[in-house]
Design a protein around this motif. Structure first.
Motif, PDB file in Angstrom:
ATOM      1  N   TYR A 172      25.544  59.335  47.198  1.00  0.00           N
ATOM      2  CA  TYR A 172      24.412  60.067  46.623  1.00  0.00           C
ATOM      3  C   TYR A 172      23.268  59.097  46.320  1.00  0.00           C
ATOM      4  N   TYR A 224      35.979  62.204  45.093  1.00  0.00           N
ATOM      5  CA  TYR A 224      35.586  62.290  46.506  1.00  0.00           C
ATOM      6  C   TYR A 224      34.937  60.973  46.903  1.00  0.00           C
ATOM      7  N   ALA A 251      31.127  68.300  48.365  1.00  0.00           N
ATOM      8  CA  ALA A 251      32.034  67.241  48.829  1.00  0.00           C
ATOM      9  C   ALA A 251      33.321  67.830  49.386  1.00  0.00           C
ATOM     10  N   LEU A 309      31.864  60.441  49.230  1.00  0.00           N
ATOM     11  CA  LEU A 309      30.557  61.003  48.886  1.00  0.00           C
ATOM     12  C   LEU A 309      29.582  59.898  48.498  1.00  0.00           C
ATOM     13  N   ASP A 346      28.963  64.392  52.903  1.00  0.00           N
ATOM     14  CA  ASP A 346      29.176  63.026  52.420  1.00  0.00           C
ATOM     15  C   ASP A 346      27.880  62.307  52.041  1.00  0.00           C
ATOM     16  N   SER A 347      26.737  63.020  52.070  1.00  0.00           N
ATOM     17  CA  SER A 347      25.466  62.390  51.713  1.00  0.00           C
ATOM     18  C   SER A 347      24.571  63.397  51.004  1.00  0.00           C
ATOM     19  N   VAL A 375      32.302  61.288  42.407  1.00  0.00           N
ATOM     20  CA  VAL A 375      32.656  60.314  43.451  1.00  0.00           C
ATOM     21  C   VAL A 375      34.083  59.795  43.248  1.00  0.00           C
TER      22      VAL A 375
END
Length: 271
Positions: A245, A240, A203, A243, A208-209, A237
């Motif tokens: 997931y 960040y 991150a 991000l 971002d994924s 998260v």
């Protein structure tokens, strides 16, 4: 006719036992044999009320009850990725203790799901299928991390490494690796990077994924909804917020696992 056991390590979370029972029932249909769901330990701490009124079976008590009923042949199918201390120490020690009282019984233990060094391509296929399922419709820029629990036994970490290598070589995937938790000390550095650190590092680099590929069989305290893996991801998260997931399904949800377990059972019968 032997008594067949599908064995996991055990958990104090009801979902783990309930899912083990479901998997054992499916394996019974798949093989035409009665498969008993049995945990090595821990699960007997769950109240029967949380398990549809039926207490969980644990290894020592289950074997003793069967021995008291006259059973003398047992086949254990371990729901374990690799050869952990549960296989090398716990089961043999429990059997030896019971053989002091019942010297005339035998226990055959089937190979684990990913025997080293040959491995099990179908397990890699399960993980690959789950990753591809998670990436559908989300674009091609996902980063993938293969996550296991973490173990004090190097051979278990080696299983994760072998699977990641097979995913990269045979399934054309770029796969990172992380561990949910590990013991303190340099002697456990073989476990690799903690999931929390891996996610934060990615991150921080602008990723971002992320697809979190689960190397867990059953839900419980660590895996499944509100498990430790999800909590770790959610905590990252917070730092960040950009991000995103996706956590893949557990290994037990894939039908190929039943084929692997059936084959392991058949190998054990020939021992």
């Amino acid at each position: 006719m032997p008594v067949y056991l599908l064995v996991d390590n055990g958990s104090k979370q009801p979902d783990a036992t309930l899912y083990l029972r479901c998997l054992a029932a499916q394996l019974s249909e798949h093989t035409g044999k009665k498969i008993h769901p049995v945990s090595l330990q821990h699960s007997n701490a769950i109240s029967a009320a949380e398990l549809a009124g039926t207490p969980a079976d644990v290894f020592h008590a289950f074997l003793r009850a069967q021995l008291d009923q006259g059973e003398r042949e047992f086949v254990v199918v371990p729901l374990f990725f690799g050869v952990s201390r549960a296989i090398t120490s716990f089961i043999p020690d429990e059997v030896s203790e019971l053989q002091a009282e019942f010297p005339d019984f035998t226990v055959k233990v089937a190979p684990v799901i990913w025997p080293l060094p040959e491995g099990e391509p179908r397990l890699a296929q399960i993980v690959s299928d789950h990753i591809r399922q998670a990436t559908e419709g989300s674009g091609s820029d996902n980063h993938v991390v293969l996550v296991d629990h973490g173990s004090p036994t190097p051979a278990i970490t080696e299983v994760r490494r072998h699977i990641a290598r097979m995913l990269e070589e045979q399934h054309a995937m770029s796969v990172g690796q992380a561990v949910m938790e590990r013991r303190e000390g340099k002697e456990y550095d073989f476990n690799g990077e903690l999931l929390a650190s891996w996610l934060a590092e990615q991150a921080g680099q602008g990723v971002d994924s992320i697809i979190v590929a689960m190397l867990f069989f059953l839900p419980g305290r660590h895996a499944g909804p509100r498990g430790d893996v999800q909590k770790i991801c959610d905590n990252v998260v917070k730092d960040y917020p950009r991000l995103n997931y996706v956590i893949t399904p557990l290994i037990s949800s894939h039908p190929l696992l039943l084929d692997i377990l059936r084959d392991r059972l058949e190998v054990a019968e020939q021992l």
